[in-house]
Design a protein around this motif. Sequence first.
Motif, PDB file in Angstrom:
ATOM      1  N   THR A 120       0.746  -1.495  -0.076  1.00  0.00           N
ATOM      2  CA  THR A 120      -0.264  -0.136   0.434  1.00  0.00           C
ATOM      3  C   THR A 120       0.506   0.870  -0.179  1.00  0.00           C
ATOM      4  O   THR A 120       2.225   1.470   0.073  1.00  0.00           O
ATOM      5  CB  THR A 120      -0.894   0.054   1.501  1.00  0.00           C
ATOM      6  N   PRO A 121      -0.007   2.702  -0.239  1.00  0.00           N
ATOM      7  CA  PRO A 121       1.462   3.619  -0.066  1.00  0.00           C
ATOM      8  C   PRO A 121       1.681   3.715   0.956  1.00  0.00           C
ATOM      9  O   PRO A 121       3.324   4.303   1.255  1.00  0.00           O
ATOM     10  CB  PRO A 121       0.718   4.892  -1.169  1.00  0.00           C
TER      11      PRO A 121
ATOM     12  N   THR B  65       0.011  -0.560  -5.204  1.00  0.00           N
ATOM     13  CA  THR B  65      -1.517  -0.848  -5.568  1.00  0.00           C
ATOM     14  C   THR B  65      -2.273   0.169  -4.014  1.00  0.00           C
ATOM     15  O   THR B  65      -2.027   0.138  -3.554  1.00  0.00           O
ATOM     16  CB  THR B  65      -1.539  -2.262  -5.760  1.00  0.00           C
ATOM     17  N   VAL B  66      -2.839   0.528  -4.833  1.00  0.00           N
ATOM     18  CA  VAL B  66      -3.476   1.636  -3.823  1.00  0.00           C
ATOM     19  C   VAL B  66      -5.022   1.180  -3.597  1.00  0.00           C
ATOM     20  O   VAL B  66      -5.520   0.867  -4.314  1.00  0.00           O
ATOM     21  CB  VAL B  66      -3.759   3.575  -4.613  1.00  0.00           C
ATOM     22  N   PRO B  67      -4.859   1.214  -2.246  1.00  0.00           N
ATOM     23  CA  PRO B  67      -6.153   0.521  -2.247  1.00  0.00           C
ATOM     24  C   PRO B  67      -6.982   1.354  -1.732  1.00  0.00           C
ATOM     25  O   PRO B  67      -7.567   2.511  -1.979  1.00  0.00           O
ATOM     26  CB  PRO B  67      -6.588  -0.157  -0.289  1.00  0.00           C
ATOM     27  N   LEU B  68      -8.444   1.399  -3.281  1.00  0.00           N
ATOM     28  CA  LEU B  68     -10.030   1.823  -3.573  1.00  0.00           C
ATOM     29  C   LEU B  68     -10.701   1.650  -3.254  1.00  0.00           C
ATOM     30  O   LEU B  68     -10.570   0.137  -3.970  1.00  0.00           O
ATOM     31  CB  LEU B  68      -9.052   2.348  -4.116  1.00  0.00           C
ATOM     32  N   ASN B  69     -12.288   2.515  -3.334  1.00  0.00           N
ATOM     33  CA  ASN B  69     -13.771   1.414  -3.888  1.00  0.00           C
ATOM     34  C   ASN B  69     -13.322   0.693  -5.238  1.00  0.00           C
ATOM     35  O   ASN B  69     -13.164   1.108  -6.236  1.00  0.00           O
ATOM     36  CB  ASN B  69     -14.348   2.849  -3.899  1.00  0.00           C
TER      37      ASN B  69
ATOM     38  N   PHE C  79     -14.727   1.550  -8.131  1.00  0.00           N
ATOM     39  CA  PHE C  79     -14.496   2.275  -9.031  1.00  0.00           C
ATOM     40  C   PHE C  79     -13.217   2.989  -8.610  1.00  0.00           C
ATOM     41  O   PHE C  79     -12.318   3.794  -7.593  1.00  0.00           O
ATOM     42  CB  PHE C  79     -14.610   3.919  -8.708  1.00  0.00           C
ATOM     43  N   THR C  80     -12.070   1.789  -9.351  1.00  0.00           N
ATOM     44  CA  THR C  80     -10.936   2.058  -9.130  1.00  0.00           C
ATOM     45  C   THR C  80      -9.769   3.496 -10.112  1.00  0.00           C
ATOM     46  O   THR C  80      -8.278   2.956 -10.015  1.00  0.00           O
ATOM     47  CB  THR C  80     -10.090   0.521  -9.322  1.00  0.00           C
ATOM     48  N   SER C  81     -10.681   4.081 -10.786  1.00  0.00           N
ATOM     49  CA  SER C  81      -9.708   4.858 -12.204  1.00  0.00           C
ATOM     50  C   SER C  81      -9.641   5.878 -10.993  1.00  0.00           C
ATOM     51  O   SER C  81     -10.182   7.217 -11.385  1.00  0.00           O
ATOM     52  CB  SER C  81     -10.890   5.009 -13.048  1.00  0.00           C
ATOM     53  N   LEU C  82      -8.329   6.368 -11.008  1.00  0.00           N
ATOM     54  CA  LEU C  82      -7.272   7.289  -9.609  1.00  0.00           C
ATOM     55  C   LEU C  82      -6.628   7.946 -10.723  1.00  0.00           C
ATOM     56  O   LEU C  82      -5.518   7.607 -11.867  1.00  0.00           O
ATOM     57  CB  LEU C  82      -6.388   6.824  -8.835  1.00  0.00           C
ATOM     58  N   ASN C  83      -6.452   9.312 -11.079  1.00  0.00           N
ATOM     59  CA  ASN C  83      -5.596   9.614 -12.146  1.00  0.00           C
ATOM     60  C   ASN C  83      -3.814   9.839 -11.765  1.00  0.00           C
ATOM     61  O   ASN C  83      -4.289  10.093 -10.527  1.00  0.00           O
ATOM     62  CB  ASN C  83      -6.996  11.219 -12.613  1.00  0.00           C
TER      63      ASN C  83
ATOM     64  N   ALA D 102      -2.298  12.362 -10.914  1.00  0.00           N
ATOM     65  CA  ALA D 102      -1.590  13.110 -10.499  1.00  0.00           C
ATOM     66  C   ALA D 102      -2.038  12.598  -9.081  1.00  0.00           C
ATOM     67  O   ALA D 102      -1.338  12.613  -7.959  1.00  0.00           O
ATOM     68  CB  ALA D 102      -1.954  14.943 -10.866  1.00  0.00           C
ATOM     69  N   GLN D 103      -3.086  12.194  -8.869  1.00  0.00           N
ATOM     70  CA  GLN D 103      -3.495  11.417  -7.152  1.00  0.00           C
ATOM     71  C   GLN D 103      -2.896  11.077  -6.952  1.00  0.00           C
ATOM     72  O   GLN D 103      -2.829  10.310  -5.756  1.00  0.00           O
ATOM     73  CB  GLN D 103      -5.403  11.453  -7.536  1.00  0.00           C
TER      74      GLN D 103
ATOM     75  N   LEU E 155      -1.052  10.983  -3.432  1.00  0.00           N
ATOM     76  CA  LEU E 155      -1.073   9.591  -1.970  1.00  0.00           C
ATOM     77  C   LEU E 155       0.369   9.706  -1.999  1.00  0.00           C
ATOM     78  O   LEU E 155      -0.023   9.333  -0.860  1.00  0.00           O
ATOM     79  CB  LEU E 155      -2.294   8.851  -2.585  1.00  0.00           C
TER      80      LEU E 155
END
Lengths: 245, 245
Positions: A94-95, A136-140, A143-147, A149-150, A154
Amino acid sequence: MNAQTFAVILVEPQLGENIGMCARAMWNCGVDDLRLVNPRDGWPSEPARAAASGADAVIDNARVFESTKDAVADLNFIVATTARPRDMTKPVFTPEAAAKDMRRRTDGGQRTGVLFGKEAWGLHNDDVALADAILTVPLNPAFTSLNLAQAVLLMSYEWFKLADATPGHEMRIPADTRPADKVELTNLFEHLETELADAGFFTAAEKRPTMVRKLRNMLSRAEMTEQEVRMFRGIIKALTLRNRT
Amino acid sequence: MNAQTFAVILVEPQLGENIGMCARAMWNCGVDDLRLVNPRDGWPSEPARAAASGADAVIDNARVFESTKDAVADLNFIVATTARPRDMTKPVFTPEAAAKDMRRRTDGGQRTGVLFGKEAWGLHNDDVALADAILTVPLNPAFTSLNLAQAVLLMSYEWFKLADATPGHEMRIPADTRPADKVELTNLFEHLETELADAGFFTAAEKRPTMVRKLRNMLSRAEMTEQEVRMFRGIIKALTLRNRT
């Protein structure tokens, strides 16, 4: 803690604007080593500088490389950002855990970096194979499409937090005042209770102690400043004077 | 944990695109309650929907209010995002601490929200006064200009993390294989050491045990899969066959 930051390596970034937003996110977190592998629209880039909104320190020091291999040549440990599972046996961080691991390595004299693909997740498998670990950033899950810069933000923020001593929660008090002391508060309570007694607020004498405790409890919880205690006593005076006219 | 999320309240947001990027960041983290106070360019907004990149669940459910007071009417606890110290005595939270506090309140049945101003920090003092606490993101003191969607992302991500059980660090193994067992590894080691002995690699007999330990230590650290052990034995065979021709 070592002042050296990790390197952000953008592999084949497309829009200059995205590069600029990454630079801004990095510099928000004190991360300053930006490396670009074959930026599509060339370098330097005016859209990148504009989108960086003043993070010129990062834009000016950005370096361009022809291949990922060249961009990571001086590093000891690299992490590849990817959301999709690749068909590879690899540690996944994770980050937050990656930041801890990389800080520890940096403090021990190693140089570290994080690879980001075209659209945050667009790394080639060959680049992923080159990395020591996957980020890998844990996300919803819906909806895992993170841009891009985001994703950079993180990672950079988790890195920054490890060296940041800001308390999670504190009372901020303006410089022209200070927390009230207990004698000021007690005087306020007694002032209020005297006026309430005069006004007939305590209808049943046996309930007065309970009511007084509730009032004192509520007002103590507000953690008033000395200024606020004076303001509150002014309010009591204003209201009681009106009653007396 | 309560499924109710905190509300993101954007006060007088300017560009629809920024609203969309906030919606995207929220939905990345499973946060779905978006409230807009007087969006400058009106609502609904096509630029917002485009920038949301598929976070339609948030865009479709966004609600518009004429004042901050109306937007927070049903909430029990609100936090105002601001970088500048305001001349107010107020608790100040980091995003992580605010997330913990709000999760605790939500689990207890309260409804919570976070106010964001025009440019992330552009809240009116009247709106800040309305809030129970202040949210300030600790950042590089030399560069604290965080864009609106980035501020929303950091708050939403800290909220998401509290309910996320992803291990910080784990070995990811493709579904078509499994970690090698110790007998497979020992057979590999013995195969390699036999071939090395035949090839005259161990020049001094008394150094052989040290060399073997170093080799076994290095290869154990790789945490090979069963497939990789087979591949490695294939490599040894290929190299030794070549030597014999």
